[in-house]
Scaffold this motif. Structure first.
Motif, PDB file in Angstrom:
ATOM      1  N   ASP A 307      89.075  84.295 -66.357  1.00  0.00           N
ATOM      2  CA  ASP A 307      89.666  83.295 -65.470  1.00  0.00           C
ATOM      3  C   ASP A 307      91.063  83.685 -64.999  1.00  0.00           C
ATOM      4  N   VAL A 334      84.765  78.505 -61.190  1.00  0.00           N
ATOM      5  CA  VAL A 334      83.814  77.433 -61.511  1.00  0.00           C
ATOM      6  C   VAL A 334      82.664  77.984 -62.341  1.00  0.00           C
ATOM      7  N   ARG A 335      82.183  79.185 -61.964  1.00  0.00           N
ATOM      8  CA  ARG A 335      81.090  79.813 -62.731  1.00  0.00           C
ATOM      9  C   ARG A 335      81.511  80.112 -64.164  1.00  0.00           C
ATOM     10  N   ASN A 337      83.262  78.212 -65.854  1.00  0.00           N
ATOM     11  CA  ASN A 337      83.494  76.899 -66.466  1.00  0.00           C
ATOM     12  C   ASN A 337      84.970  76.655 -66.772  1.00  0.00           C
ATOM     13  N   SER A 338      85.821  77.109 -65.874  1.00  0.00           N
ATOM     14  CA  SER A 338      87.249  76.878 -66.048  1.00  0.00           C
ATOM     15  C   SER A 338      87.545  75.382 -65.978  1.00  0.00           C
ATOM     16  N   ARG A 339      88.353  74.917 -66.910  1.00  0.00           N
ATOM     17  CA  ARG A 339      88.751  73.504 -66.936  1.00  0.00           C
ATOM     18  C   ARG A 339      90.201  73.332 -66.503  1.00  0.00           C
ATOM     19  N   LYS A 370      85.037  65.612 -62.734  1.00  0.00           N
ATOM     20  CA  LYS A 370      85.197  66.439 -63.935  1.00  0.00           C
ATOM     21  C   LYS A 370      86.319  65.934 -64.842  1.00  0.00           C
TER      22      LYS A 370
END
Length: 510
Positions: A307, A334-335, A337-339, A370
């Motif tokens: 990321d 996004v792929r 799964n970054s928060r 989210k």
């Protein structure tokens, strides 16, 4: 946990140590609790494995056996709980102690610093009486200097430096390096350089701290010269030092030099690039506007980009207004799964600038779905050895009325300098006047106002931020430095800006 066989062996030994200590303590073999080796091993076992349950169980047995008032045992418990992240339990043991020695204070302060409670750590040092009641060891000062570094608390750091000079005839290399790091992180790079030059025996870590510090302050050429000096001294660079070297090149747009160092690292010094090095190259190339090249570099990486790599590309896209590649970077994040809410916020800024309101609305909806919320921005400023914290729109300070009156005066002066508020980064659907009102009370401006009120004319103002400053604050601070004749030093998460006479050390390349 380390993957080495030595680490695995120590893990097994630690588990066995915990087990036998429990057995021995329960069977009445109380004498073993007094053996320094087993006390140390117990502490290492619980902290190294983060075995908080086992540590608490041993604590219970200590109480049953009547050793809860033993000073050495209490200090070990404070240390164990602190390293396991249980700061409340560390404090509970500390507060119940009848007698406290230097090790007790050192353990509780180290527990606070390891938990990121920097201000509380400095307050404890004040409570201890600056070492008058018991002389602290040098390791404690290293923890305190680290707290000053994180807070940008220069006055307190200077005070600690004075205490060290009064109490120790000769400072060891670790303390000297910690002092250098403190001055760097408090914006006093010249003082840091002076300390570094006066250190006769330097090691790789000393050079690493100074090279990284010069890079953070935008003094890239000096950082690279110091790297050459280190090589002449016969010290071999490691992967950490090369991160600093590549960062220095990125800060000053030295693309050719950075790529040359990349090759030297691999082929001359035999260092296998890590994800941090790849990230540096993406930042170097992307910051220079070579976004297609940066994207191609990421796609050719032999390891999976994380990321941080994609976020570096996204930041460069924002700086150079490249929405197409910015969307690619965001989708990749996004792929993964970054928060991190800043990823979508940057994209929303780019949509707003391109006036793609439907896309902007979709991004903001995604943020809400989210439950992603941006960490509130804040600015720290030190006045008279006390650190004050400001957030945007802050009116909680007792002197809030005076602070906002000072801001009004500052803006009145700014009009004569031709300053015009840059509202492009405000995404709220409000009129232009409302946007300007929100800009007026950004945390950095509140901190500058407070410092102007409480510091003497000509004294530099030092501010530490947790987030990157906006373009408006950057322009604003440049003008204020000229109007009031002040040097204003602002530390962001990974770089410094020195504002003086209406200009910034970054030369607007940031």
């Amino acid at each position: 946990m380390p993957k080495s066989s030595d680490g695995d062996s120590f893990a097994a030994l630690s588990v066995q140590a915990i087990y036998w200590l429990l057995v021995l303590s329960q069977t009445g073999a109380v004498w073993i609790m007094h053996l320094q080796f087993f006390n140390k091993l117990r502490n290492q076992a619980c902290t190294w494995l983060n075995a908080i349950k086992e540590g608490m169980q041993i604590h219970g047995n200590i109480i049953k056996l009547g050793f809860e008032s033993d000073l050495y045992v209490q200090n070990s418990l404070i240390n164990m709980y602190g390293k396991c992240g249980e700061i409340k339990l560390s404090c509970a043991v500390f507060e119940q102690m009848g007698q406290k020695d230097a090790a007790s204070w050192s353990a509780i302060m180290a527990a606070h610093t390891s938990s990121g409670m920097w201000s509380e750590s400095l307050q404890l040092f004040e409570e201890m009486g600056h070492g008058r009641s018991c002389r602290p060891e040098e390791s404690l000062y290293v923890s305190m200097l680290s707290a000053c570094s994180h807070l940008g608390a220069l006055d307190f750091g200077r005070f600690l430096h004075g205490v060290l000079l009064r109490n120790f005839s000769e400072l060891n290399l670790t303390v000297k390096t910690s002092l250098t790091d403190m001055y760097i992180n408090c914006g006093c790079v010249e003082k840091a350089l002076c300390l570094f030059r006066r250190t006769t025996k330097k090691n790789k870590f000393s050079y690493s701290v100074m090279i990284s510090g010069l890079a953070m302050h935008g003094r890239s050429k000096e950082a690279l010269e110091l790297f050459s000096e280190m090589l002449l001294e016969g010290l071999q660079p490691d992967d950490v030092i090369y991160v600093s070297v590549l960062t220095a090149c990125s800060r000053d747009g030295l693309v050719d030099e950075g790529l040359q160092f990349w090759n030297r690292m691999k082929f001359e010094h035999g260092i296998e690039p890590t994800i941090q090095h790849y990230c540096c190259i993406v930042d170097l190339v992307g910051r220079a506007g070579m976004l297609d090249e940066a994207l191609e570099f990421i796609r050719s990486m032999p390891i999976q980009p994380n990321d941080v790599v994609w976020r570096s590309l996204l930041s460069a896209c924002k700086a150079h207004h490249n929405l197409k590649i910015g969307e690619i970077a965001t989708k990749s994040l996004v792929r993964l799964n970054s928060r991190n809410p800043s990823d979508l916020l940057i994209l929303s800024h780019m949509y707003a600038r391109a006036k793609k309101w439907e896309d902007l609305a979709k991004v903001r909806t995604e943020l809400a779905c989210k439950h992603l919320h941006q960490t509130p921005g804040y600015s720290l400023v030190e006045v008279k050895r006390k650190v004050y914290r400001f957030v945007s729109q802050d009116k909680s300070h007792p002197e809030s009325e005076d602070i906002y009156e000072m801001i009004h005066q500052m803006e009145w002066q700014l009009k004569f300098e031709g300053y015009s508020a840059d509202t492009s980064e405000i995404l709220l659907d409000v009129d232009e006047e409302e946007k300007k009102q929100r800009l007026k009370s950004h945390s950095q401006k509140l901190a500058i106002s407070f410092a102007l009120i409480h510091t003497a004319e000509g004294v530099p103002i030092r501010i530490a931020r947790n987030l990157r400053m906006c373009n408006d604050c950057h322009t604003y601070t440049k003008s204020i430095s000229k109007i009031y004749g002040r040097e204003i030093i602002v530390r962001e998460r990974n770089r410094f800006h020195h504002f003086k006479d209406g200009a910034c050390s970054c030369r607007d390349y940031w």
